[in-house]
Scaffold this active site. Structure first.
Site, PDB file in Angstrom:
ATOM      1  CG  HIS A  45      -3.404  17.483 -13.281  1.00  0.00           C
ATOM      2  ND1 HIS A  45      -2.448  17.841 -12.345  1.00  0.00           N
ATOM      3  CD2 HIS A  45      -4.097  18.678 -13.498  1.00  0.00           C
ATOM      4  CE1 HIS A  45      -2.471  19.359 -12.233  1.00  0.00           C
ATOM      5  NE2 HIS A  45      -3.680  19.764 -12.864  1.00  0.00           N
TER       6      HIS A  45
ATOM      7  CB  CYS B  48       0.161  13.521  -7.683  1.00  0.00           C
ATOM      8  SG  CYS B  48      -0.320  12.574  -9.084  1.00  0.00           S
TER       9      CYS B  48
ATOM     10  CB  CYS C 250      -3.720  12.226 -12.108  1.00  0.00           C
ATOM     11  SG  CYS C 250      -1.876  12.769 -12.533  1.00  0.00           S
TER      12      CYS C 250
ATOM     13  CE  LYS D 168      -3.508   0.028   2.774  1.00  0.00           C
ATOM     14  NZ  LYS D 168      -4.402   0.232   4.118  1.00  0.00           N
TER      15      LYS D 168
ATOM     16  CB  CYS E 189       0.879  18.240  -8.090  1.00  0.00           C
ATOM     17  SG  CYS E 189       0.149  18.770  -9.927  1.00  0.00           S
TER      18      CYS E 189
END
Length: 108
Positions: free
Chosen positions: A87, A72, A74, A55, A83
């Site tokens: 995306h 982030c 995406c 995980k 990020c």
């Protein structure tokens, strides 16, 4: 005699081509269903981040964030969990509307 034989051959060809096309379609669908390697990954979001972990979890202290942090959502960022704007390309390619998580200090 020539016209009847010619029409009969044409019907046989139409039937043969139809049967071959049907068999090819059934074979292709069976292959995709049972042998396609994409089957296991079709619903996956995380394609390459920490795949050796069961995980993926990141935790940060609020004090360490500074004035603003952009994360982030995406899973396409090369700087994950931060990020990098990936995306935008993801949304253009897929029609999705995902954007980053932005955490900032409240203005006083």
């Amino acid at each position: 005699m020539g016209l009847a034989a010619n029409g009969s051959v044409r019907v046989e060809w139409v039937v043969a081509v139809s049967v071959a096309a049907g068999a090819a379609a059934v074979g292709y669908l069976a292959y995709k269903k049972f042998f396609s390697k994409d089957k296991c990954c079709s619903g996956m979001v995380n394609l390459h981040i920490q795949k050796d972990n069961p995980k993926v979890v990141h935790a940060f202290d609020m004090e360490d964030l500074g004035d603003k942090a952009v994360y982030c959502r995406c899973w396409r960022s090369k700087k994950f969990p931060l990020c990098d704007g990936s995306h935008t390309k993801h949304n253009d390619e897929t029609g999705d509307n995902v954007g980053p998580l932005i955490i900032k200090k409240k203005d006083s």
